[in-house]
Write an enzyme that holds these catalytic residues in place. Structure first.
Site, PDB file in Angstrom:
ATOM      1  N   SER A 149       0.844  -1.203   0.000  1.00 27.79           N
ATOM      2  CA  SER A 149       0.000   0.000   0.000  1.00 27.79           C
ATOM      3  C   SER A 149       0.876   1.248   0.000  1.00 27.79           C
ATOM      4  O   SER A 149       2.075   1.165   0.304  1.00 27.79           O
ATOM      5  CB  SER A 149      -0.849  -0.018   1.274  1.00 27.79           C
ATOM      6  N   TYR A 162      -3.311  -0.152   9.992  1.00 28.91           N
ATOM      7  CA  TYR A 162      -3.139  -0.531   8.579  1.00 28.91           C
ATOM      8  C   TYR A 162      -1.718  -0.179   8.119  1.00 28.91           C
ATOM      9  O   TYR A 162      -1.040  -0.978   7.474  1.00 28.91           O
ATOM     10  CB  TYR A 162      -4.196   0.207   7.763  1.00 28.91           C
TER      11      TYR A 162
HETATM   12  P1  NAP Z   1     -11.575  -5.483  -0.335  1.00 32.30           P
HETATM   13  O1  NAP Z   1     -12.458  -4.935  -1.355  1.00 32.30           O
HETATM   14  O2  NAP Z   1     -11.924  -5.250   1.068  1.00 32.30           O
HETATM   15  O3  NAP Z   1     -11.203  -7.030  -0.625  1.00 32.30           O
HETATM   16  C1  NAP Z   1     -10.427  -7.805   0.247  1.00 32.30           C
HETATM   17  C2  NAP Z   1     -11.000  -9.212   0.284  1.00 32.30           C
HETATM   18  O4  NAP Z   1     -10.340  -9.971   1.328  1.00 32.30           O
HETATM   19  C3  NAP Z   1     -12.486  -9.226   0.621  1.00 32.30           C
HETATM   20  O5  NAP Z   1     -13.166 -10.181  -0.162  1.00 32.30           O
HETATM   21  C4  NAP Z   1     -12.472  -9.612   2.081  1.00 32.30           C
HETATM   22  O6  NAP Z   1     -13.680 -10.153   2.576  1.00 32.30           O
HETATM   23  C5  NAP Z   1     -11.345 -10.618   2.087  1.00 32.30           C
HETATM   24  N1  NAP Z   1     -10.907 -10.930   3.442  1.00 32.30           N
HETATM   25  C6  NAP Z   1     -10.892 -10.121   4.533  1.00 32.30           C
HETATM   26  N2  NAP Z   1     -10.459 -10.803   5.614  1.00 32.30           N
HETATM   27  C7  NAP Z   1     -10.207 -12.062   5.205  1.00 32.30           C
HETATM   28  C8  NAP Z   1      -9.754 -13.235   5.855  1.00 32.30           C
HETATM   29  N3  NAP Z   1      -9.441 -13.245   7.157  1.00 32.30           N
HETATM   30  N4  NAP Z   1      -9.615 -14.369   5.131  1.00 32.30           N
HETATM   31  C9  NAP Z   1      -9.918 -14.389   3.814  1.00 32.30           C
HETATM   32  N5  NAP Z   1     -10.344 -13.317   3.129  1.00 32.30           N
HETATM   33  C10 NAP Z   1     -10.502 -12.153   3.822  1.00 32.30           C
HETATM   34  O7  NAP Z   1     -10.222  -4.798  -0.582  1.00 32.30           O
HETATM   35  P2  NAP Z   1      -9.560  -4.245  -1.945  1.00 32.30           P
HETATM   36  O8  NAP Z   1      -9.730  -2.771  -1.942  1.00 32.30           O
HETATM   37  O9  NAP Z   1      -9.885  -5.040  -3.149  1.00 32.30           O
HETATM   38  O10 NAP Z   1      -8.098  -4.531  -1.482  1.00 32.30           O
HETATM   39  C11 NAP Z   1      -7.428  -5.745  -1.685  1.00 32.30           C
HETATM   40  C12 NAP Z   1      -6.025  -5.593  -1.105  1.00 32.30           C
HETATM   41  O11 NAP Z   1      -5.408  -4.424  -1.663  1.00 32.30           O
HETATM   42  C13 NAP Z   1      -6.024  -5.388   0.409  1.00 32.30           C
HETATM   43  O12 NAP Z   1      -4.896  -6.032   0.951  1.00 32.30           O
HETATM   44  C14 NAP Z   1      -5.893  -3.884   0.550  1.00 32.30           C
HETATM   45  O13 NAP Z   1      -5.315  -3.500   1.768  1.00 32.30           O
HETATM   46  C15 NAP Z   1      -4.978  -3.574  -0.607  1.00 32.30           C
HETATM   47  N6  NAP Z   1      -5.012  -2.197  -1.078  1.00 32.30           N
HETATM   48  C16 NAP Z   1      -6.179  -1.597  -1.475  1.00 32.30           C
HETATM   49  C17 NAP Z   1      -6.117  -0.280  -1.966  1.00 32.30           C
HETATM   50  C18 NAP Z   1      -7.313   0.455  -2.462  1.00 32.30           C
HETATM   51  O14 NAP Z   1      -7.184   1.655  -2.766  1.00 32.30           O
HETATM   52  N7  NAP Z   1      -8.468  -0.158  -2.587  1.00 32.30           N
HETATM   53  C19 NAP Z   1      -4.897   0.376  -2.059  1.00 32.30           C
HETATM   54  C20 NAP Z   1      -3.759  -0.269  -1.609  1.00 32.30           C
HETATM   55  C21 NAP Z   1      -3.819  -1.553  -1.132  1.00 32.30           C
HETATM   56  P3  NAP Z   1     -14.762  -9.112   3.241  1.00 32.30           P
HETATM   57  O15 NAP Z   1     -15.445  -8.453   2.094  1.00 32.30           O
HETATM   58  O16 NAP Z   1     -15.634  -9.969   4.078  1.00 32.30           O
HETATM   59  O17 NAP Z   1     -13.942  -8.136   4.084  1.00 32.30           O
HETATM   60  C1  GCO Z   2      -6.723   5.284   3.404  1.00 33.36           C
HETATM   61  C2  GCO Z   2      -6.875   4.373   2.221  1.00 33.36           C
HETATM   62  C3  GCO Z   2      -5.628   3.637   1.941  1.00 33.36           C
HETATM   63  C4  GCO Z   2      -5.784   2.850   0.672  1.00 33.36           C
HETATM   64  C5  GCO Z   2      -4.562   2.272   0.146  1.00 33.36           C
HETATM   65  C6  GCO Z   2      -3.541   3.285  -0.247  1.00 33.36           C
HETATM   66  O1  GCO Z   2      -7.625   5.299   4.202  1.00 33.36           O
HETATM   67  O2  GCO Z   2      -5.710   6.023   3.444  1.00 33.36           O
HETATM   68  O3  GCO Z   2      -7.903   3.472   2.362  1.00 33.36           O
HETATM   69  O4  GCO Z   2      -5.263   2.913   3.043  1.00 33.36           O
HETATM   70  O5  GCO Z   2      -6.748   1.869   0.799  1.00 33.36           O
HETATM   71  O6  GCO Z   2      -4.051   1.236   0.937  1.00 33.36           O
HETATM   72  O7  GCO Z   2      -2.502   2.676  -0.929  1.00 33.36           O
END
Ligand code: NAP
Ligand code: GCO
Length: 265
Positions: A149, A162
């Site tokens: 992230s 986080y």
């Molecule tokens: P998301 O929409 O919340 O998807 C994450 C998935 O993981 C969901 O299906 C969630 O289920 C599942 N999960 C949560 N806890 C779990 C567990 N204990 N065992 C198995 N599965 C589990 O998140 P996303 O935005 O697609 O993000 C995916 C990854 O990218 C995460 O690691 C997040 O931190 C990272 N990320 C996201 C962003 C962003 O801007 N969106 C940026 C940087 C990094 P539930 O729906 O039940 O929670």
């Molecule tokens: C926040 C955001 C971030 C993003 C992402 C950034 O609240 O600042 O949710 O944590 O999800 O991980 O890279």
């Protein structure tokens, strides 16, 4: 003439496990790996999500196998990996994608909430990586991609747990590289910038000043899409990146490269 050819980017014949991949970033990444030729296995936390994922993959013409598995439960993860190895084959590519966030000011956050985020975002990638590495060593190769992230590098209000977990995940990435690089295992991270997914939906609601803040912080002047993450992940999953190890590839529209827009004079 050297022996590089474009087939080095192909994932034909590879088995990929993407955690938490019923929707969002995990789904997009898994779909991209499938287009590059990989067989896709995913898990999610409950039956409803897994069914939703299976249907979505099917609609996209992808024959993915989905399992219910909580990635924080070491026994369940060990059993899942054993089952995949028996039913499909050794996992060549692991993407540690499952993650959660809790946006709570630090002095209001309970220790239990802090631990929960560390458990899913940091302990679980350790648990799943530990489960797949022994067979990767035996097979003679393996790719592990940790979804990091912006918060692996930066802090901000309300995301202390986080940021601690994602900073730790960056270091777990480097440590797996250091420990298993000589077994031909490459462990790298993808550091998404701010991506349009349900996780960031509360930040993007109309009227939330955070939306404009992110657009003005991002040299690309937009939120990222899940598709923006596919090419970089396919690269890190493929033989084209066999000498790239312990690296975090930030896919952030340039946020980390810039001090921010200068104020109007
Ligand atoms: P998301 O929409 O919340 O998807 C994450 C998935 O993981 C969901 O299906 C969630 O289920 C599942 N999960 C949560 N806890 C779990 C567990 N204990 N065992 C198995 N599965 C589990 O998140 P996303 O935005 O697609 O993000 C995916 C990854 O990218 C995460 O690691 C997040 O931190 C990272 N990320 C996201 C962003 C962003 O801007 N969106 C940026 C940087 C990094 P539930 O729906 O039940 O929670
Ligand atoms: C926040 C955001 C971030 C993003 C992402 C950034 O609240 O600042 O949710 O944590 O999800 O991980 O890279």
């Amino acid at each position: 003439m050297n022996d590089f050819n474009m087939n080095n980017f192909s994932l034909e014949g590879k088995v990929a496990l993407v955690t938490g991949a019923s929707y969002g970033i995990g789904y997009a990444i898994a779909s991209g790996l499938a287009k590059a030729g990989a067989t896709i296995i995913f898990n999610d936390i409950n039956e409803e999500l897994v069914d939703k994922g299976i249907n979505a993959y099917k609609a996209d013409g992808i024959d993915a196998k989905g399992y219910v598995c909580d990635v924080t439960d070491e026994d369940a993860v060990q059993a899942l990996v054993k089952k995949i190895e028996e039913e499909v084959g050794v996992i060549d590519i692991l993407v540690n994608n499952a993650g959660i966030i809790k946006r709570i000011p630090m002095i209001e956050m309970t220790a239990a909430d802090f631990r929960k985020v560390i458990d899913v975002d940091l302990n679980a990638p350790f648990i799943v990586s530990k489960a797949v590495i022994p067979s990767m060593i035996k097979k003679g190769h393996g790719k592990i991609i940790n979804i990091c992230s912006m918060m692996s590098e930066l802090g901000r209000e309300t995301v202390s747990a986080y940021a601690s977990a994602k900073g730790g995940l960056k270091m777990l990435t480097k440590n797996i590289c250091a420990e298993y690089g000589e077994s031909n295992i490459q462990c790298n991270g993808i550091g998404p910038g701010y991506i349009e997914t349900p996780q960031t939906a509360p930040l993007r609601v109309e009227g939330n000043p955070f939306n404009d803040f992110i657009i003005s912080k991002t040299p690309a002047a937009r939120w990222g899409t899940t598709n923006d993450l596919i090419g970089p992940t396919v690269f890190l999953a493929s033989d084209a990146s066999n000498f790239v190890n312990g690296h975090i590839l930030y896919v952030d529209g340039g946020i980390l490269a810039s001090i921010g827009k200068q104020p109007e004079a």
